[in-house]
Design a protein around this motif. Structure first.
Motif, short mmCIF file in Angstrom:
data_model
loop_
_atom_site.label_atom_id
_atom_site.label_comp_id
_atom_site.label_asym_id
_atom_site.label_seq_id
_atom_site.Cartn_x
_atom_site.Cartn_y
_atom_site.Cartn_z
N ASP A 1 0.83 -1.20 0.00
CA ASP A 1 0.00 0.00 0.00
C ASP A 1 0.87 1.26 0.00
OD1 ASP A 1 -2.20 1.52 0.06
OD2 ASP A 1 -2.72 1.13 2.15
N GLU B 1 -6.12 -5.65 2.56
CA GLU B 1 -7.40 -6.37 2.58
C GLU B 1 -7.77 -6.93 1.20
OE1 GLU B 1 -9.50 -2.07 3.15
OE2 GLU B 1 -10.86 -3.77 2.90
N TYR B 2 -7.49 -6.15 0.15
CA TYR B 2 -7.79 -6.64 -1.21
C TYR B 2 -6.87 -7.79 -1.57
CZ TYR B 2 -10.41 -2.30 -1.68
OH TYR B 2 -11.30 -1.29 -1.49
N LEU C 1 -5.47 -9.88 0.44
CA LEU C 1 -5.86 -11.07 1.19
C LEU C 1 -7.09 -11.72 0.58
CD1 LEU C 1 -5.42 -10.35 4.99
CD2 LEU C 1 -4.33 -12.12 3.61
N LYS C 2 -8.03 -10.88 0.15
CA LYS C 2 -9.27 -11.41 -0.41
C LYS C 2 -8.96 -12.25 -1.67
CE LYS C 2 -13.95 -10.24 -1.78
NZ LYS C 2 -13.91 -11.25 -2.82
N TYR D 1 2.05 -7.42 6.00
CA TYR D 1 1.67 -8.21 4.82
C TYR D 1 2.21 -9.63 4.94
CZ TYR D 1 -0.13 -4.38 1.82
OH TYR D 1 -0.87 -3.38 1.28
N ALA E 1 0.38 -11.69 7.48
CA ALA E 1 -0.98 -12.03 7.04
C ALA E 1 -0.95 -13.15 5.99
CB ALA E 1 -1.66 -10.79 6.46
#
Lengths: 261, 214
Positions: B93, B125-126, B128-129, B155, B158
């Motif tokens: 990001d 979040e994107y 990970l999705k 990151y 995660a």
């Protein structure tokens, strides 16, 4: 460190040769965290070298350079810094925020790039869909139709390509082996163009069927344009040719009737 | 002017046609060699020009966009092998330096991988999705700016928790410059340049799936 009490429209700092801040304007105090009292506290580590190298030689002319600064809001923000050394060997520095002026342009550029890449991606997805459709289409372009216990037919639809024959071969061989057919008909009425590689694969399929089952293989529904092409491939060693399904069926039924009587 | 300087100056002019012409002058080079020996040094030289106060950040953006276009053109119609493996590539990001990432993506495609390339600045979040839905066996990250490093840890951790255990590859300017291990998870593989990436790909091919997480 002294407050420079003039209403300047840009951040202003005065620093000595060692980088110690001696004076600051109101906007400078608002923009940067000056608690260290030193330029090192507000300039990005990787920009310090640039500052030293390209502006720390005292000269009469003002120097202009881009530096990444740590502001109160963001840890990295681009500024155009104008520096003028004075007679007392102090650097007078004005800080013009650059991100805001570039931002619009950058955003537009990024948007354009993203649009390009998303279009690219959509195209790719369409291409993949299309590939799936083509495979499906190939699978459906050679249905196996048992006409009786001993007679079966495989009509071919569309152009004869290597991919299509590959797909058809598998299901065709499976279906033929599952029964005991004396005659296998390939109906070419609905065939468009023939590709060289396609006909090679097709010949292989005919040979395989011939070797494995010993059945009579007949090609029917050959149109004049196909006849020309097929003629060059010397298929008659492996197959018989008949004019149409009607003719084959006539012969078949007559023979069976004769056999019955 | 040496090769890198010439190419850099064409990129800075925003003249993609001349850049293309310049690259085509050496048709014997493999794509990896074009990336490693022509484009990378040219882009590094552009960074150097900013550091030496010869160009502005706006110039850099123009050069990047031009380079991006040329990379797309280079990657177009490349010969592909089959591998049926999936990889996704993203910058942390806020990270806008994506040219290296794009070249890595292209290398993977060349090796037959199915890829999703997200380019600059993808929020976690994107990422990970997509990682959960699409289940790529490789997630490639790129980082070039020091102050993005704390995010890297976030990151990497995660991704390490993902149940399908993808290999996490890390590259970017900082990977060749500093030891980034403290910012990674145990399963992160640091690749400091394109030849190392190529080597990883070849090892992966040779060793099959079990080597994917070494």
């Amino acid at each position: 460190m002294q407050y420079f009490d003039q209403p300047l429209p840009l951040a202003f700092l005065k620093a000595d040769r060692n980088g110690k801040i001696v004076s600051y304007s109101g906007i400078a105090r608002e923009s940067f965290d000056l608690s260290e009292g030193h330029l090192k506290g507000i300039i990005d580590e990787e920009s310090i070298e640039k500052l030293i190298q390209y502006s720390w030689e005292p000269g009469l002319d003002p120097v202009k350079l881009e530096l990444n600064m740590k502001t109160r809001e963001t840890p990295l923000s681009l500024f155009e810094v104008h520096i003028q050394w004075d007679s007392e060997d102090y650097a007078n520095m004005l800080f013009l925020p650059k991100d805001s002026s570039n931002e619009n342009l950058m955003d537009k550029l990024m948007q354009l790039q993203q649009r390009l890449s998303s279009t690219d991606f959509e195209l790719l997805e369409k291409k993949e869909e299309l590939e799936q459709v083509l495979i499906r289409l190939n699978q459906l372009s050679g249905p196996f139709i048992p006409l009786s216990e001993t007679l079966c037919m495989i009509p071919l639809f569309g152009d004869i390509t290597a991919d299509k024959i590959n797909v058809i071969s598998e299901s065709c061989l499976k279906a033929v082996f599952a029964g005991e057919y004396e005659e296998i008909l390939f109906d070419l009425t609905a065939v468009g163009e023939i590709e060289g590689k396609g006909i090679e694969k097709f010949t292989q399929l005919l040979k395989t069927l011939n070797f494995m089952t010993g059945s009579i293989i007949k090609l029917i529904g050959i149109k004049p344009n196909l006849a020309k092409v097929l003629n060059t491939y010397k298929l008659d060693e492996w197959v018989q040719i008949d004019q149409s399904l009607k003719q084959v069926l006539n012969v078949y039924f007559n023979r069976n009737e004769l056999g019955a009587t | 002017m040496n090769q890198a300087e010439t190419l850099a100056s064409l990129l800075l002019q925003g003249d993609s046609a001349k850049v293309w012409e310049n690259i085509q002058k050496q048709p014997q080079l493999s794509r990896l060699e074009v990336y490693q020996n022509l484009i990378t040094p040219a882009m590094q030289h552009i960074g150097h020009l900013w550091e030496t106060n010869q160009i502005t950040v706006a110039d850099e953006h123009l050069a990047t966009a031009t380079c991006d276009f040329v990379l797309s053109k280079l990657a177009y119609r490349q010969e592909k092998r089959q591998s049926n493996q999936k990889a996704m590539f993203l910058c942390l990001d806020g990270e806008q330096h994506y040219i290296g990432l794009k070249m890595v993506n292209s290398l993977f495609e060349e090796h037959g991988w199915e890829t999703k390339y997200f380019g600059p600045s993808l929020p976690l979040e994107y990422a990970l999705k997509t990682a959960k839905d699409w289940k790529p066996s490789v997630i490639g990250l790129s980082v070039s700016i020091v102050y993005h490093l704390p995010k890297l840890k976030e990151y990497a951790e995660a991704f390490a928790k993902l149940t399908h255990k993808p290999a996490v590859l890390l590259g970017g300017r900082l990977a060749g410059k500093y030891d980034l291990l403290p910012y990674c998870s145990d399963h992160t593989v640091i690749l400091k340049d394109l030849p190392e990436t190529k080597e990883w790909l070849q090892n992966n091919e040779a060793g099959g799936q079990q080597n994917a997480i070494f």
